[in-house]
Design a protein around this motif. Sequence first.
Motif, PDB file in Angstrom:
ATOM      1  N   ARG A  38       0.836  -1.193   0.000  1.00  0.00           N
ATOM      2  CA  ARG A  38       0.000   0.000   0.000  1.00  0.00           C
ATOM      3  C   ARG A  38       0.874   1.248   0.000  1.00  0.00           C
ATOM      4  NH1 ARG A  38      -2.584  -0.534   6.100  1.00  0.00           N
ATOM      5  NH2 ARG A  38      -0.701   0.074   7.283  1.00  0.00           N
ATOM      6  N   THR A  91      -5.665   4.060   5.306  1.00  0.00           N
ATOM      7  CA  THR A  91      -6.011   4.729   4.063  1.00  0.00           C
ATOM      8  C   THR A  91      -4.809   4.770   3.130  1.00  0.00           C
ATOM      9  OG1 THR A  91      -7.727   6.088   5.082  1.00  0.00           O
ATOM     10  CG2 THR A  91      -6.762   6.907   3.041  1.00  0.00           C
ATOM     11  N   VAL A  93      -3.614   3.636  -1.357  1.00  0.00           N
ATOM     12  CA  VAL A  93      -3.855   2.838  -2.542  1.00  0.00           C
ATOM     13  C   VAL A  93      -3.214   1.477  -2.307  1.00  0.00           C
ATOM     14  CG1 VAL A  93      -3.483   2.580  -5.017  1.00  0.00           C
ATOM     15  CG2 VAL A  93      -3.928   4.843  -4.051  1.00  0.00           C
ATOM     16  N   GLN A 117      -8.168   2.175  -4.361  1.00  0.00           N
ATOM     17  CA  GLN A 117      -8.160   3.112  -3.247  1.00  0.00           C
ATOM     18  C   GLN A 117      -8.975   2.569  -2.085  1.00  0.00           C
ATOM     19  OE1 GLN A 117      -6.628   6.324  -2.913  1.00  0.00           O
ATOM     20  NE2 GLN A 117      -7.289   6.050  -0.773  1.00  0.00           N
ATOM     21  N   THR A 119     -10.183   4.045   1.572  1.00  0.00           N
ATOM     22  CA  THR A 119     -10.267   5.224   2.420  1.00  0.00           C
ATOM     23  C   THR A 119     -11.056   4.884   3.671  1.00  0.00           C
ATOM     24  OG1 THR A 119     -10.215   6.684   0.484  1.00  0.00           O
ATOM     25  CG2 THR A 119     -10.981   7.629   2.564  1.00  0.00           C
TER      26      THR A 119
END
Length: 122
Positions: A38, A91, A93, A117, A119
């Motif tokens: 990530r 949070t 990508v 993504q 979030t």
Amino acid sequence: QVQLVESGGGLVQAGGSLRLSCAASGRTFSSYAMSWFRQAPGKEREFVAAISWSSGGTSYADSVKGRFTVSRDNAKNTGYLQMNSLKPEDTAVYYCAAGCYTWHLARSCDYWGQGTQVTVSS
């Protein structure tokens, strides 16, 4: 040609859950591990979790141990990252990668998904 297609990202409240999928098509050059990484804005890409495609053995970053679970369905050529008890600091990508010779090293991976993504709101 191997392609990895990710899905399952989105917006979730803190404490909630998401499951990411990584579907592989075509032939893999190397088995080894499917790994998850990530990258948050302004930060380096970091290792999250990995699974050996053959044995099912797993590895996790300390930050996600006990909350995330990586799995795979060999028949469907698909890997999964189940994310529970999500925190705002999750949070980022999220990217799946395959053919990872060294599970936690992005540079060792031969194939990459497009990223999805995630979030987490407080």
